[in-house]
Design an enzyme around this catalytic site. Structure first.
Site, short mmCIF file in Angstrom:
data_model
loop_
_atom_site.label_atom_id
_atom_site.label_comp_id
_atom_site.label_asym_id
_atom_site.label_seq_id
_atom_site.Cartn_x
_atom_site.Cartn_y
_atom_site.Cartn_z
CG ASP A 92 -1.73 1.27 1.36
OD1 ASP A 92 -2.35 1.66 0.36
OD2 ASP A 92 -1.73 1.90 2.43
CB SER A 93 0.12 4.76 -0.69
OG SER A 93 -1.04 4.76 0.13
CB CYS A 95 -3.12 0.97 -2.41
SG CYS A 95 -3.06 2.75 -2.67
CD GLU A 100 -2.03 8.36 7.46
OE1 GLU A 100 -0.93 8.71 7.87
OE2 GLU A 100 -2.23 7.40 6.69
CB CYS A 104 -9.90 5.43 0.40
SG CYS A 104 -8.46 5.98 1.31
CG HIS A 125 -6.50 5.82 5.41
ND1 HIS A 125 -5.74 5.32 4.39
CD2 HIS A 125 -5.64 6.44 6.26
CE1 HIS A 125 -4.47 5.62 4.61
NE2 HIS A 125 -4.39 6.29 5.75
#
Ligand code: DGL
Length: 272
Positions: free
Chosen positions: A11-12, A74, A152, A186, A188
């Site tokens: 993933d990024s 991702c 985050e 996404c 997240h």
């Protein structure tokens, strides 16, 4: 023929841990190598060319770990850079098509919302696949850019007014149209599922791409007879390109358990 090699997941950054978590839950015998490009995150605001370059490098890193399968955990890579996987010597699984399948299967009113990064929305990948499977569907797309840093930062509580108001801004149009299904496109966003449900209403079905992808991984390993059938305990290795100050707390939010239960190694992706 059983295959004890690890499943490679990248993933990024740390968001893909929401996908890794579902794979670990569904396939507890599988060894996992996870690479999070924490030194170059986010990908979602970058150009397609840059995302493709990064994705190729991430795939090369996982191949150097002798994985049997690569999962692009991702949304941004899956929608913009899936072409980087066409010459891979191992199977490749992305997170878009399986989420779309789950959404199409679930919707009753053929109105589907997509919440993802700006790059993913710009690619139109979800919408294209939905229209192929369900011509006449109404698709409402929204790039939830600010939701990524919110997660985050660990701001995910469904009672937090900042979280609720930010979600509200991004899903206004979906609510107005009356979608009955939303793809959280996404990595997240699954940790915001409760907040999204609070805003959208409990009867709106949220597609968790980690769950959809874990099912696809299991199907592929079963079909190719490549499950790890050894009795040894599964071994999980985590690699990152930068160990940021917030690493432990962010990773734990996304993984749903303490990352310090695992060994995490920092690597220089350009020195392979
Ligand atoms: N992992 C990315 C995704 O799923 C979100 C973070 C980023 O923008 O890199 O689209």
């Amino acid at each position: 023929m059983a295959d004890s090699r690890a499943i490679g997941i990248f993933d990024s950054g740390l968001g893909g841990l929401t996908v890794a978590k579902e794979i670990m839950k569904l396939l507890p015998n599988e060894n996992i190598v996870y690479f999070g490009d924490t030194g170059r995150v986010p990908y979602g605001t970058r150009s397609a060319a840059t995302i493709q370059k990064y994705a190729s490098e991430d795939e090369r890193f996982l191949l150097s770990k002798d994985v049997k399968l690569i999962v692009a955990a991702c949304g941004t890579v899956s929608s913009v850079a899936a072409n980087t996987a066409k010459d891979l010597p191992v199977p490749f699984i992305e997170v878009i098509s399986h989420s779309v399948d789950a959404a199409v299967k679930n919707t009753k009113n053929n109105k589907i919302g997509i919440l993802a990064t700006a790059a993913t929305i710009r690619s139109g990948a979800h919408k294209r696949m939905i229209m192929e499977r369900l011509p006449g569907a109404q698709v409402v797309e929204s790039s939830g850019t600010l939701l990524v840093p919110l997660v985050e930062e660990g701001w995910t509580d469904k009672e937090d007014s900042v979280v609720l108001q930010t979600v509200q801004r991004y899903v206004e149009e979906m609510k107005r149209v009356g979608v009955d299904t939303v793809i959280m496109g996404c990595t997240h966003f699954p940790v915001l599922a409760e907040a999204i449900s609070e805003v959208m209403g409990q009867d709106v079905f949220l597609v968790n791409m980690g769950v959809a992808t874990a099912n696809a991984v299991r199907r592929l390993l079963e079909e190719t007879d490549a499950l790890n059938e050894g009795l040894s305990h599964a071994d999980h290795k985590f690699f990152v390109s930068d160990r940021t100050a917030a690493f432990e707390s962010t990773a734990s939010v996304l993984l749903g358990e303490k990352i310090d239960n695992f060994i995490v190694e920092q690597v220089d992706i350009n020195k392979l």
